[in-house]
Write an enzyme that holds these catalytic residues in place. Structure first.
Site, short mmCIF file in Angstrom:
data_model
loop_
_atom_site.label_atom_id
_atom_site.label_comp_id
_atom_site.label_asym_id
_atom_site.label_seq_id
_atom_site.Cartn_x
_atom_site.Cartn_y
_atom_site.Cartn_z
N GLU A 92 0.81 -1.21 0.00
CA GLU A 92 0.00 0.00 0.00
C GLU A 92 0.85 1.27 0.00
O GLU A 92 0.52 2.24 -0.67
CB GLU A 92 -0.95 0.03 1.20
CG GLU A 92 -2.08 -0.97 1.12
CD GLU A 92 -3.16 -0.62 0.10
OE1 GLU A 92 -3.06 0.43 -0.57
OE2 GLU A 92 -4.10 -1.40 -0.03
N ASP A 145 -6.76 8.14 -0.08
CA ASP A 145 -6.38 7.16 0.93
C ASP A 145 -5.11 7.64 1.61
O ASP A 145 -4.24 8.24 0.97
CB ASP A 145 -6.17 5.79 0.28
CG ASP A 145 -7.42 5.28 -0.42
OD1 ASP A 145 -8.53 5.59 0.05
OD2 ASP A 145 -7.30 4.59 -1.44
#
Length: 199
Positions: free
Chosen positions: A90, A108
């Site tokens: 990520e 995000d």
């Protein structure tokens, strides 16, 4: 005679070039546009570099450093490999990463790329409804102290499971590298350190 002399002097003054006037070339519209564009690019570049060098207080953690911090924050040893895998894919273990905008306009945030639409509160005015299920600002997920990021990520995992992260099914849903090498077999020692930090 005097009357004739004065007009001649005036005429001579008008005809003789004045030393203060400098001939200036005229700029074409194309040349002027290129100067303005170059100036604008320079200004944008300067602003980008100025803000890029500004202290963000973010860092990139090492794999074992993150494993140790997760363990101190009460992440079970059996889950450490999964959390490391998710953080690696990520954010590459970067605390300050803000992802590209999603289709709904949200972003995000942080190590685990937590959604600003559902789990945290963005700073800027947003055009979508924010749920903020972790009851935390999105900027708090970008800090060097990863406590709030880990708490929020664990909340997400408890509610939605590992598949809440798209990288899980692609990269992390298989046999993962053990983290024992990060601790040299001294998990009890780390637990003592965690106990001391809580006091």
């Amino acid at each position: 005679m005097c009357q004739n002399t004065q007009p001649r002097q005036r005429q001579q003054q008008q005809l003789s070039p004045t030393p203060n006037i400098v001939a200036r070339p005229t700029l074409s519209a194309t040349h002027l546009t290129s100067i303005i564009t170059a100036t604008g690019i320079f200004c944008y570049l300067w602003l980008f570099l100025f803000h890029a060098v500004a202290p963000i207080h973010a860092r990139r953690l090492q794999r074992c450093e993150l494993a140790g911090q997760l363990y101190i924050l009460d992440v079970p040893k059996s889950e450490l490999s999964l959390w490391l895998c998710i953080a690696h894919y990520e954010s590459r273990y970067n605390t300050h990463v803000v992802g590209n905008r999603n289709a709904d306009g949200s972003s995000d945030y942080g190590l685990f790329q937590i959604s600003g639409r559902y789990w945290c509160q963005p700073d800027n005015g947003v055009k979508y409804h924010v749920f903020n299920e972790c009851n935390v600002t999105c900027n708090a997920l970008l800090q060097d102290d990863i406590t709030e990021a880990v708490e929020c990520a664990r909340t997400i995992q408890r509610r939605q499971g590992w598949s809440a992260w798209s990288v899980y099914s692609v990269y992390c849903n298989r046999t993962l590298t053990a983290v024992d090498d990060c601790f040299d077999g001294d998990f009890d020692g780390l637990q003592e350190v965690a106990g001391r930090e809580e006091k």
